[in-house]
Design a protein around this motif. Sequence first.
Motif, PDB file in Angstrom:
ATOM      1  N   VAL A 116     -11.425 -70.940 -42.173  1.00  0.00           N
ATOM      2  CA  VAL A 116     -10.878 -69.521 -41.925  1.00  0.00           C
ATOM      3  C   VAL A 116     -12.027 -68.418 -42.006  1.00  0.00           C
ATOM      4  O   VAL A 116     -12.819 -68.516 -42.959  1.00  0.00           O
ATOM      5  CB  VAL A 116      -9.871 -69.285 -42.993  1.00  0.00           C
ATOM      6  N   ASP A 117     -11.786 -67.430 -41.245  1.00  0.00           N
ATOM      7  CA  ASP A 117     -13.240 -66.559 -40.884  1.00  0.00           C
ATOM      8  C   ASP A 117     -12.280 -65.394 -40.359  1.00  0.00           C
ATOM      9  O   ASP A 117     -11.144 -65.221 -39.842  1.00  0.00           O
ATOM     10  CB  ASP A 117     -14.109 -67.312 -40.052  1.00  0.00           C
ATOM     11  N   ALA A 118     -13.230 -64.341 -39.917  1.00  0.00           N
ATOM     12  CA  ALA A 118     -12.520 -63.364 -39.212  1.00  0.00           C
ATOM     13  C   ALA A 118     -12.458 -63.789 -37.854  1.00  0.00           C
ATOM     14  O   ALA A 118     -13.051 -64.400 -37.219  1.00  0.00           O
ATOM     15  CB  ALA A 118     -13.536 -61.956 -39.235  1.00  0.00           C
ATOM     16  N   MET A 119     -11.373 -63.068 -37.524  1.00  0.00           N
ATOM     17  CA  MET A 119     -10.906 -63.489 -35.866  1.00  0.00           C
ATOM     18  C   MET A 119     -10.658 -62.338 -34.949  1.00  0.00           C
ATOM     19  O   MET A 119     -10.501 -61.199 -35.502  1.00  0.00           O
ATOM     20  CB  MET A 119      -9.488 -64.363 -35.981  1.00  0.00           C
ATOM     21  N   GLY A 120     -10.918 -62.517 -33.761  1.00  0.00           N
ATOM     22  CA  GLY A 120     -10.857 -61.516 -32.851  1.00  0.00           C
ATOM     23  C   GLY A 120      -9.908 -61.774 -31.544  1.00  0.00           C
ATOM     24  O   GLY A 120      -9.849 -62.936 -31.207  1.00  0.00           O
ATOM     25  N   TRP A 121      -9.599 -60.750 -30.860  1.00  0.00           N
ATOM     26  CA  TRP A 121      -8.923 -61.011 -29.594  1.00  0.00           C
ATOM     27  C   TRP A 121      -9.781 -60.240 -28.602  1.00  0.00           C
ATOM     28  O   TRP A 121     -10.316 -59.160 -28.824  1.00  0.00           O
ATOM     29  CB  TRP A 121      -7.321 -59.959 -29.636  1.00  0.00           C
ATOM     30  N   TYR A 122      -9.935 -60.926 -27.262  1.00  0.00           N
ATOM     31  CA  TYR A 122     -10.639 -60.304 -26.307  1.00  0.00           C
ATOM     32  C   TYR A 122      -9.808 -60.560 -25.149  1.00  0.00           C
ATOM     33  O   TYR A 122      -8.856 -61.108 -25.195  1.00  0.00           O
ATOM     34  CB  TYR A 122     -11.954 -61.051 -26.087  1.00  0.00           C
TER      35      TYR A 122
ATOM     36  N   ARG B 144      -9.900 -57.121 -34.164  1.00  0.00           N
ATOM     37  CA  ARG B 144     -10.313 -58.175 -34.904  1.00  0.00           C
ATOM     38  C   ARG B 144      -9.703 -58.040 -36.223  1.00  0.00           C
ATOM     39  O   ARG B 144      -9.122 -56.926 -36.598  1.00  0.00           O
ATOM     40  CB  ARG B 144     -11.874 -58.207 -35.048  1.00  0.00           C
ATOM     41  N   ILE B 145      -9.465 -59.078 -37.296  1.00  0.00           N
ATOM     42  CA  ILE B 145      -8.999 -58.904 -38.273  1.00  0.00           C
ATOM     43  C   ILE B 145      -9.861 -59.602 -39.207  1.00  0.00           C
ATOM     44  O   ILE B 145     -10.237 -60.864 -38.942  1.00  0.00           O
ATOM     45  CB  ILE B 145      -7.522 -59.419 -38.241  1.00  0.00           C
ATOM     46  N   SER B 146      -9.960 -59.372 -40.415  1.00  0.00           N
ATOM     47  CA  SER B 146     -10.757 -60.100 -41.422  1.00  0.00           C
ATOM     48  C   SER B 146      -9.987 -61.100 -42.065  1.00  0.00           C
ATOM     49  O   SER B 146      -8.651 -60.949 -42.048  1.00  0.00           O
ATOM     50  CB  SER B 146     -11.416 -58.996 -42.510  1.00  0.00           C
ATOM     51  N   ILE B 147     -10.560 -61.650 -42.955  1.00  0.00           N
ATOM     52  CA  ILE B 147      -9.930 -62.830 -43.754  1.00  0.00           C
ATOM     53  C   ILE B 147      -8.632 -62.317 -44.440  1.00  0.00           C
ATOM     54  O   ILE B 147      -7.727 -62.757 -44.529  1.00  0.00           O
ATOM     55  CB  ILE B 147     -10.760 -63.604 -44.680  1.00  0.00           C
ATOM     56  N   GLY B 148      -9.066 -61.124 -45.184  1.00  0.00           N
ATOM     57  CA  GLY B 148      -8.261 -60.449 -45.712  1.00  0.00           C
ATOM     58  C   GLY B 148      -7.149 -59.636 -45.139  1.00  0.00           C
ATOM     59  O   GLY B 148      -6.284 -58.962 -45.900  1.00  0.00           O
ATOM     60  N   GLY B 149      -7.098 -59.400 -44.054  1.00  0.00           N
ATOM     61  CA  GLY B 149      -5.915 -58.770 -43.153  1.00  0.00           C
ATOM     62  C   GLY B 149      -6.405 -57.500 -42.720  1.00  0.00           C
ATOM     63  O   GLY B 149      -5.612 -56.683 -42.103  1.00  0.00           O
TER      64      GLY B 149
ATOM     65  N   THR C 224      -1.281 -54.250 -32.310  1.00  0.00           N
ATOM     66  CA  THR C 224      -1.174 -54.491 -33.637  1.00  0.00           C
ATOM     67  C   THR C 224      -1.630 -56.032 -33.882  1.00  0.00           C
ATOM     68  O   THR C 224      -1.152 -56.918 -33.455  1.00  0.00           O
ATOM     69  CB  THR C 224       0.003 -54.522 -34.348  1.00  0.00           C
ATOM     70  N   ILE C 225      -2.809 -56.488 -34.503  1.00  0.00           N
ATOM     71  CA  ILE C 225      -3.490 -57.581 -34.831  1.00  0.00           C
ATOM     72  C   ILE C 225      -3.134 -58.108 -36.634  1.00  0.00           C
ATOM     73  O   ILE C 225      -2.851 -57.371 -37.335  1.00  0.00           O
ATOM     74  CB  ILE C 225      -4.846 -57.871 -34.630  1.00  0.00           C
ATOM     75  N   SER C 226      -2.461 -59.312 -36.297  1.00  0.00           N
ATOM     76  CA  SER C 226      -2.266 -59.812 -37.648  1.00  0.00           C
ATOM     77  C   SER C 226      -2.694 -61.254 -37.774  1.00  0.00           C
ATOM     78  O   SER C 226      -2.788 -61.832 -36.857  1.00  0.00           O
ATOM     79  CB  SER C 226      -0.674 -59.726 -37.883  1.00  0.00           C
ATOM     80  N   ARG C 227      -2.340 -61.885 -39.041  1.00  0.00           N
ATOM     81  CA  ARG C 227      -2.711 -63.384 -38.858  1.00  0.00           C
ATOM     82  C   ARG C 227      -1.979 -64.157 -40.005  1.00  0.00           C
ATOM     83  O   ARG C 227      -1.521 -63.252 -40.970  1.00  0.00           O
ATOM     84  CB  ARG C 227      -4.164 -63.651 -39.249  1.00  0.00           C
ATOM     85  N   ASP C 228      -1.843 -65.259 -39.803  1.00  0.00           N
ATOM     86  CA  ASP C 228      -1.257 -66.240 -40.894  1.00  0.00           C
ATOM     87  C   ASP C 228      -2.301 -67.315 -41.067  1.00  0.00           C
ATOM     88  O   ASP C 228      -2.299 -68.356 -40.536  1.00  0.00           O
ATOM     89  CB  ASP C 228       0.161 -66.768 -40.457  1.00  0.00           C
TER      90      ASP C 228
ATOM     91  N   CYS D  95      -8.616 -65.555 -27.786  1.00  0.00           N
ATOM     92  CA  CYS D  95      -9.132 -65.320 -29.279  1.00  0.00           C
ATOM     93  C   CYS D  95     -10.484 -66.240 -29.388  1.00  0.00           C
ATOM     94  O   CYS D  95     -10.677 -66.833 -28.658  1.00  0.00           O
ATOM     95  CB  CYS D  95      -7.811 -65.694 -30.174  1.00  0.00           C
ATOM     96  N   ASN D  96     -10.994 -65.744 -30.761  1.00  0.00           N
ATOM     97  CA  ASN D  96     -12.098 -66.422 -30.851  1.00  0.00           C
ATOM     98  C   ASN D  96     -12.499 -65.678 -32.377  1.00  0.00           C
ATOM     99  O   ASN D  96     -12.003 -64.902 -32.800  1.00  0.00           O
ATOM    100  CB  ASN D  96     -13.399 -66.220 -29.991  1.00  0.00           C
TER     101      ASN D  96
END
Length: 115
Positions: free
Chosen positions: A31-37, A50-55, A68-72, A95-96
């Motif tokens: 689990v790490d920061a993630m981005g859309w490209y 991009r979104i950090s581990i903490g959201g 809007t970027i989000s994560r689970d 994503c990456n």
Amino acid sequence: QVQLVESGGGLVQPGGSLRLSCAASGSSFKVDAMGWYRQAPGKQREFVARISIGGEPSYAASVKGRFTISRDNAKNTVYLQLASLKPEDTAVYYCNGFPGTPWPWGQGTQVTVSS
């Protein structure tokens, strides 16, 4: 190895919405920061969000206020909600990790905005 699988793209009219998903898997994934490209025809791949581990999110100027970027983290999945779509948003979306895109690129998901 890490596998990234993007989905949710499609053909949508200007002003429409889509929700993209990116599922990450593999023994090397953490689990790490993630981005859309995205990459439009004839153009280089560019950063979208991009979104950090903490959201905590961050966006490219061209999409701020519309995407809007989000994560689970429990599902190792990152989402990108696209709204108020414009023809210039037409591209293959990927994503990456962020920064540095450390993992092999997935196949991406095509978003086409056209009337």
